[in-house]
Scaffold this motif. Structure first.
Motif, PDB file in Angstrom:
ATOM      1  N   LEU A   1       0.863  -1.186   0.000  1.00 46.25           N
ATOM      2  CA  LEU A   1       0.000   0.000   0.000  1.00 46.25           C
ATOM      3  C   LEU A   1       0.897   1.232   0.000  1.00 46.25           C
ATOM      4  O   LEU A   1       1.701   1.414   0.906  1.00 46.25           O
ATOM      5  N   VAL A   2       0.760   2.042  -1.045  1.00 43.67           N
ATOM      6  CA  VAL A   2       1.449   3.339  -1.041  1.00 43.67           C
ATOM      7  C   VAL A   2       0.447   4.323  -0.452  1.00 43.67           C
ATOM      8  O   VAL A   2      -0.530   4.710  -1.105  1.00 43.67           O
ATOM      9  N   LEU A   3       0.692   4.671   0.813  1.00 43.72           N
ATOM     10  CA  LEU A   3      -0.295   5.424   1.581  1.00 43.72           C
ATOM     11  C   LEU A   3      -0.256   6.913   1.243  1.00 43.72           C
ATOM     12  O   LEU A   3       0.806   7.536   1.275  1.00 43.72           O
ATOM     13  N   THR A   4      -1.415   7.451   0.932  1.00 41.83           N
ATOM     14  CA  THR A   4      -1.549   8.896   0.734  1.00 41.83           C
ATOM     15  C   THR A   4      -2.998   9.250   0.992  1.00 41.83           C
ATOM     16  O   THR A   4      -3.888   8.478   0.661  1.00 41.83           O
ATOM     17  N   GLU A   5      -3.222  10.392   1.610  1.00 41.37           N
ATOM     18  CA  GLU A   5      -4.604  10.758   1.935  1.00 41.37           C
ATOM     19  C   GLU A   5      -5.217  11.641   0.854  1.00 41.37           C
ATOM     20  O   GLU A   5      -6.396  11.954   0.906  1.00 41.37           O
ATOM     21  N   ILE A   6      -4.417  12.049  -0.159  1.00 43.62           N
ATOM     22  CA  ILE A   6      -5.023  12.864  -1.217  1.00 43.62           C
ATOM     23  C   ILE A   6      -5.370  11.972  -2.407  1.00 43.62           C
ATOM     24  O   ILE A   6      -4.830  10.874  -2.552  1.00 43.62           O
ATOM     25  N   PHE A   7      -6.262  12.447  -3.261  1.00 42.06           N
ATOM     26  CA  PHE A   7      -6.656  11.684  -4.440  1.00 42.06           C
ATOM     27  C   PHE A   7      -5.574  11.880  -5.503  1.00 42.06           C
ATOM     28  O   PHE A   7      -5.387  12.982  -6.008  1.00 42.06           O
ATOM     29  N   VAL A   8      -4.838  10.806  -5.791  1.00 46.02           N
ATOM     30  CA  VAL A   8      -3.658  10.933  -6.648  1.00 46.02           C
ATOM     31  C   VAL A   8      -4.026  10.792  -8.127  1.00 46.02           C
ATOM     32  O   VAL A   8      -4.740   9.881  -8.512  1.00 46.02           O
ATOM     33  N   GLU A   9      -3.513  11.705  -8.929  1.00 46.58           N
ATOM     34  CA  GLU A   9      -3.751  11.666 -10.382  1.00 46.58           C
ATOM     35  C   GLU A   9      -2.863  10.609 -11.033  1.00 46.58           C
ATOM     36  O   GLU A   9      -1.857  10.196 -10.450  1.00 46.58           O
ATOM     37  N   PRO A  10      -3.195  10.197 -12.276  1.00 48.76           N
ATOM     38  CA  PRO A  10      -2.414   9.147 -12.943  1.00 48.76           C
ATOM     39  C   PRO A  10      -0.896   9.397 -12.947  1.00 48.76           C
ATOM     40  O   PRO A  10      -0.114   8.465 -12.738  1.00 48.76           O
ATOM     41  N   LEU A  11      -0.454  10.639 -13.140  1.00 49.86           N
ATOM     42  CA  LEU A  11       0.993  10.899 -13.171  1.00 49.86           C
ATOM     43  C   LEU A  11       1.635  10.563 -11.822  1.00 49.86           C
ATOM     44  O   LEU A  11       2.697   9.944 -11.774  1.00 49.86           O
ATOM     45  N   GLY A  12       0.962  10.945 -10.728  1.00 44.40           N
ATOM     46  CA  GLY A  12       1.479  10.635  -9.390  1.00 44.40           C
ATOM     47  C   GLY A  12       1.526   9.135  -9.163  1.00 44.40           C
ATOM     48  O   GLY A  12       2.493   8.596  -8.615  1.00 44.40           O
TER      49      GLY A  12
END
Ligand code: AMP
Length: 249
Positions: free
Chosen positions: A85-96
């Motif tokens: 799991l690459v944890l992030t609380e923001i909604f990541v766009e395809p590039l990210g």
């Protein structure tokens, strides 16, 4: 051979999504979430390659919030061996997402990266292609058939008006189309077993990736309601209405 399968947590395809009252985005609170259907197909394809003895290890990965562990556990129940799991609380766009996957490609050294052709929430159809650009790996998108022979992946691609067959040297990126296979369901014993399979968490910062968005969502709204249809008596009536009411002929 190792396969990396990126899976995305999305609102279940049976749920009708509505915009928030202020139009600032889709209302997703308390909705049923699932693995993106095209990612399920990618997981299934990886499992079939393992069953054929071509693949030794399947690693499922998602970029998302803590709750996305649920979708990783589903992938583990279906047959993946371990998960990240690459944890992030923001909604990541395809590039990210693609940048995170590139870092995992460097550390995990997969021979094949099997993604869905698109996620049904953003309908972007970008992540696999962007990962191809970032890694320089060859890509076979919209796959309806995949064969691995020696150091090559042979991909039958669904293109406008037919099928195109390409040969890619491994490591390669393949994105699954609808006809690639029909995914299986996870059995209860496998769901129980999946709870004990390894799942590690890293943050996007730990991967050294800036996942901040490059676009700003301005507004989300439903399409205008379509007018009700009408029954015409006969062809003459139809032609008359097309000519004089709709004024299209
Ligand atoms: P998209 O480019 O957003 O339409 O997504 C295409 C495919 O990229 C999906 O089917 C997944 O395999 C992968 N993908 C997209 N977003 C994520 C994410 N947040 N985590 C893992 N995989 C993702």
């Amino acid at each position: 051979m190792r396969v990396l399968v990126p899976v995305k947590r999305v609102v279940d395809y049976n749920v009708k999504v509505r915009p928030k009252a202020d139009g600032s985005g889709p209302e997703v609170d308390n909705l049923k979430m699932s693995i993106n259907p095209f990612c399920e197909i990618a997981v299934e394809e990886a499992i079939r390659l393992k069953e054929k003895g071509i693949v030794e290890e399947i690693v499922a990965v998602t970029v998302g919030p803590q709750q996305a562990q649920e979708q990783l556990r589903t992938a583990l129940a279906l047959g993946a061996d371990r998960a990240i799991l690459v944890l992030t609380e923001i909604f990541v766009e395809p590039l990210g997402v693609a940048k995170c996957l590139k870092e995992l490609c460097l550390s995990e050294k997969p021979d094949l990266i099997l993604l869905g052709k698109q996620a049904i929430d953003g309908d972007n159809n970008q992540t696999g292609q962007m990962l191809g650009a970032l890694t320089g790996f060859p890509q076979g998108t919209f796959a309806s058939e995949l064969t691995v022979e020696g150091n090559s992946a042979i991909v039958k691609r669904e293109v406008d008006g037919g099928l195109q067959t390409v040969s890619l040297e491994l490591p390669a990126i393949v994105t699954s189309d609808l006809r690639l296979n029909e995914p299986r369901y996870a059995s209860l014993p496998n769901i129980m077993k999946a709870k004990r399979k390894p799942l590690v968490t890293v943050t996007s910062e730990e991967l050294g990736v800036d996942v901040s968005p490059r676009t700003e969502l301005l507004n989300v709204k439903l399409p205008p309601k379509r007018k009700a249809g009408m029954l015409v008596r006969d062809v003459k009536d139809l032609v008359d209405k097309l000519k004089n009411e709709a004024k299209v002929i």
